[in-house]
Write a protein that holds these residues in place. Structure first.
Motif, PDB file in Angstrom:
ATOM      1  N   GLY A   1      61.719 -31.078   2.048  1.00  0.00           N
ATOM      2  CA  GLY A   1      61.704 -30.769   3.475  1.00  0.00           C
ATOM      3  C   GLY A   1      61.146 -29.392   3.758  1.00  0.00           C
ATOM      4  N   MET A   2      61.252 -28.495   2.797  1.00  0.00           N
ATOM      5  CA  MET A   2      60.734 -27.140   2.980  1.00  0.00           C
ATOM      6  C   MET A   2      59.260 -27.037   2.619  1.00  0.00           C
ATOM      7  N   LEU A   3      58.699 -28.054   1.977  1.00  0.00           N
ATOM      8  CA  LEU A   3      57.321 -27.969   1.506  1.00  0.00           C
ATOM      9  C   LEU A   3      56.298 -28.593   2.422  1.00  0.00           C
ATOM     10  N   HIS A   4      56.733 -29.281   3.449  1.00  0.00           N
ATOM     11  CA  HIS A   4      55.754 -29.930   4.310  1.00  0.00           C
ATOM     12  C   HIS A   4      54.870 -28.883   4.964  1.00  0.00           C
TER      13      HIS A   4
ATOM     14  N   TRP B   1      65.963 -32.077  -0.394  1.00  0.00           N
ATOM     15  CA  TRP B   1      66.087 -30.842   0.387  1.00  0.00           C
ATOM     16  C   TRP B   1      64.864 -29.955   0.187  1.00  0.00           C
ATOM     17  N   ARG B   2      64.428 -29.793  -1.069  1.00  0.00           N
ATOM     18  CA  ARG B   2      63.247 -28.966  -1.341  1.00  0.00           C
ATOM     19  C   ARG B   2      61.990 -29.551  -0.716  1.00  0.00           C
TER      20      ARG B   2
END
Length: 174
Positions: free
Chosen positions: A149-152, A146-147
């Protein structure tokens, strides 16, 4: 499987996971991150000794506490893991010293829980520990996926040959 085989599996998985997680590794959220925890859970649940039949209520309470500790350890481990995105869009992670502290506290709590079980006379099989390890890995992997996915980084325009090279100003011809 016997208790000795479960113990060897638990030890091998813990060593493998710890060695891999304290090195930088690429996070691939599209991968089957849930597969290893599910396999461990299936191995644990196939054993008949997860719940002590002579101390049914106490064994269920101890198993519930073991699973809660496993879930908390997995969440703590995931949130203390350092993550970063490279310029090519890949996401990397590496466990930190805080992650090691989370592991030590989790192992200490599990040892205390085992001691409580011994004091009240509940037979505890290694299957409960294997099930808690599966919960730990499942929560950690899920939070990291999940994390990640937020870092791309934002996908920009693709570069082509000649991009960034100054061009001669356009001349008007009459």
């Amino acid at each position: 499987m016997s208790g000795l085989v479960n113990t060897v599996v638990i030890f091998a998985v813990v060593v493998l996971v710890l060695v891999r997680q304290f090195r930088a590794s690429r996070v691939d959220a599209g991968r089957r991150w849930w597969l290893v925890p599910v396999v461990l859970a299936v191995i644990a649940l196939r054993e008949p000794g997860v719940i002590d039949p002579h101390h049914h209520t106490e064994a269920i309470l101890l198993l519930g506490a073991e699973l809660l500790i496993g879930l908390a350890t997995g969440a703590g481990w995931a949130w203390t893991t350092r993550m970063w995105a490279e310029t090519d869009g890949s996401v990397w992670s590496r466990s930190t010293k805080a992650s090691a502290i989370v592991w030590v506290v989790g192992v200490g709590l599990r040892a205390a829980l085992f001691g409580i079980g011994v004091l009240i006379g509940v037979h505890q099989d290694s299957s409960a520990l294997l099930l808690a390890l599966a919960a730990t890995l499942l929560v950690r992997s899920g939070i990291l996926a999940w994390r990640s996915g937020m870092l791309h980084p934002a996908v920009g325009q693709a570069t082509a040959y000649g991009d960034g090279v100054p061009r001669a100003p356009w001349k008007e011809r009459v």
